[in-house]
Design a protein around this motif. Structure first.
Motif, PDB file in Angstrom:
ATOM      1  N   SER A   1       0.829  -1.213   0.000  1.00 25.12           N
ATOM      2  CA  SER A   1       0.000   0.000   0.000  1.00 25.12           C
ATOM      3  C   SER A   1       0.861   1.259   0.000  1.00 25.12           C
ATOM      4  CB  SER A   1      -0.951  -0.002   1.206  1.00 25.12           C
ATOM      5  OG  SER A   1      -0.226   0.063   2.426  1.00 25.12           O
TER       6      SER A   1
ATOM      7  N   ALA B   1      -8.600   4.455  11.785  1.00 24.94           N
ATOM      8  CA  ALA B   1      -8.343   3.298  10.931  1.00 24.94           C
ATOM      9  C   ALA B   1      -8.487   2.007  11.742  1.00 24.94           C
ATOM     10  CB  ALA B   1      -6.938   3.393  10.347  1.00 24.94           C
ATOM     11  N   LEU B   2      -8.297   0.882  11.077  1.00 27.46           N
ATOM     12  CA  LEU B   2      -8.182  -0.386  11.779  1.00 27.46           C
ATOM     13  C   LEU B   2      -6.873  -0.379  12.569  1.00 27.46           C
ATOM     14  CD1 LEU B   2      -9.288  -2.874   8.958  1.00 27.46           C
ATOM     15  CD2 LEU B   2     -10.631  -2.106  10.924  1.00 27.46           C
TER      16      LEU B   2
ATOM     17  N   GLU C   1      -4.243  -5.288  12.092  1.00 28.35           N
ATOM     18  CA  GLU C   1      -5.204  -5.539  11.005  1.00 28.35           C
ATOM     19  C   GLU C   1      -4.813  -4.790   9.730  1.00 28.35           C
ATOM     20  OE1 GLU C   1      -9.440  -5.736  13.146  1.00 28.35           O
ATOM     21  OE2 GLU C   1      -8.299  -3.939  13.701  1.00 28.35           O
ATOM     22  N   ASP C   2      -3.527  -4.452   9.582  1.00 31.18           N
ATOM     23  CA  ASP C   2      -3.048  -3.697   8.414  1.00 31.18           C
ATOM     24  C   ASP C   2      -3.819  -2.396   8.246  1.00 31.18           C
ATOM     25  OD1 ASP C   2      -1.063  -5.540   7.675  1.00 31.18           O
ATOM     26  OD2 ASP C   2      -2.496  -6.777   6.585  1.00 31.18           O
ATOM     27  N   GLY C   3      -4.016  -1.691   9.369  1.00 25.91           N
ATOM     28  CA  GLY C   3      -4.812  -0.464   9.349  1.00 25.91           C
ATOM     29  C   GLY C   3      -4.290   0.603   8.415  1.00 25.91           C
TER      30      GLY C   3
ATOM     31  N   ARG D   1      -5.396  -0.175   4.745  1.00 27.23           N
ATOM     32  CA  ARG D   1      -6.815   0.125   4.501  1.00 27.23           C
ATOM     33  C   ARG D   1      -7.041   1.640   4.456  1.00 27.23           C
ATOM     34  NH1 ARG D   1     -11.642  -2.593   5.818  1.00 27.23           N
ATOM     35  NH2 ARG D   1     -10.414  -4.498   5.621  1.00 27.23           N
TER      36      ARG D   1
ATOM     37  N   TYR E   1      -5.749   3.060   1.067  1.00 27.69           N
ATOM     38  CA  TYR E   1      -6.651   2.727  -0.056  1.00 27.69           C
ATOM     39  C   TYR E   1      -7.959   3.517   0.029  1.00 27.69           C
ATOM     40  CZ  TYR E   1      -3.606  -1.228  -1.190  1.00 27.69           C
ATOM     41  OH  TYR E   1      -2.533  -2.008  -1.543  1.00 27.69           O
ATOM     42  N   GLU E   2      -8.366   3.863   1.247  1.00 27.94           N
ATOM     43  CA  GLU E   2      -9.633   4.582   1.431  1.00 27.94           C
ATOM     44  C   GLU E   2      -9.486   6.088   1.223  1.00 27.94           C
ATOM     45  OE1 GLU E   2     -13.053   5.196   4.896  1.00 27.94           O
ATOM     46  OE2 GLU E   2     -11.595   3.556   5.055  1.00 27.94           O
TER      47      GLU E   2
END
Length: 265
Positions: free
Chosen positions: A30, A247-248, A252-254, A257, A260-261
């Motif tokens: 990412s 974020a997460l 949890e690979d916050g 995510r 990407y968001e």
């Protein structure tokens, strides 16, 4: 797809890395995608360069790293200092005396060197997690110049007591909790937000074009300065309240995510 931010500032421990100090494949991919789309990636960490630069290398990136919680900004390509906030050594004497009297481990840091008075196996293992290799010095012979950070390490209960007692001391220097087991002391003006502001001015990037992600109290100034500040799901509530989004968690690979968001659309 268009990039929403020109500079992405990322904390390292508790944010980019899992609690086991692992950089996962999802995080690497990412961050690479953000960089490939044109974003400047800046690590913004409490670590010194010796602990921050290997993470940058593992990401396959170069550029600028904000280290020591904003007290020293480093060019990773030639290891030059872009800016640093030096402490007055005499202002540290009270902190050092307190640590000696109470059996609290501490280290002193210039931009590139970490120094300790003594090492135990427990302390050595802790430094190993952060890829730090301190040298042993006798500070009773005098303190070095160019100091940017003083850090104490201990159990969470010990650090809770230290934090409470130091909160009432005169504000010649600034102390901040940088983790459950750490408290950092810096120049009164040094913080991640200030360093990010300086870097943005140098690069000509408006704060609205900056995204920052972090997880602890020492990240709050950075999250507040950025146009988009994102707190990790594993952050204390105070940090989440200072952010624009949550974020997460780092387990949890916050970061992946969140990028990407938010980073492009």
């Amino acid at each position: 797809m268009s990039l929403n931010y020109d500079l992405i500032a990322l904390d390292v421990d508790g944010t980019l890395l899992t609690d086991d100090h692992v950089l996962t494949k999802a995080i690497r991919e990412s961050v690479h995608e953000a960089a490939n789309r044109g974003a400047q990636i800046v690590l913004c960490t409490g670590r010194g360069p010796s602990g921050a630069l290997p993470v940058l290398k593992e990401l396959g990136l170069s550029g600028t790293v904000i280290t020591h919680n904003g007290a020293a900004t480093i060019n990773a390509d030639d290891h030059s200092v872009v800016h640093q906030f030096d402490m007055v050594p005499e202002h540290l004497l009270r902190f050092i005396q307190y640590c000696r009297e109470n059996g609290i481990h501490f280290d002193l840091n210039t931009a590139f060197e970490m120094m300790v008075e003594s090492m135990t196996p427990e302390v050595e293992a802790m430094y190993g997690h952060f890829q730090a290799k301190p040298s042993i010095h006798d500070f009773r012979l005098g303190l070095p110049s160019g100091l940017v950070k003083f850090t104490v390490f201990g159990t969470k209960d010990q650090m809770d007591v230290v934090q409470t007692e130091w909160s009432g001391w005169p504000k010649q220097l600034h102390s901040i909790r940088s983790g459950d087991f750490f408290i950092d002391v810096h120049h009164i003006e040094a913080n991640k937000g200030k360093a990010l502001q300086q870097l943005a001015a140098i690069k000509g990037i408006d704060r609205s074009r900056i995204l920052a992600i972090g997880n602890y109290h020492n990240d709050i100034t950075m999250l507040q300065f950025a146009g988009m500040g994102i707190a990790m799901g594993n952050s204390p509530e105070e940090v989440k309240l200072a952010a624009n989004a949550v974020a997460l968690s780092n387990s949890e690979d916050g970061v992946a995510r969140a990028l990407y968001e938010h980073a492009w659309s």
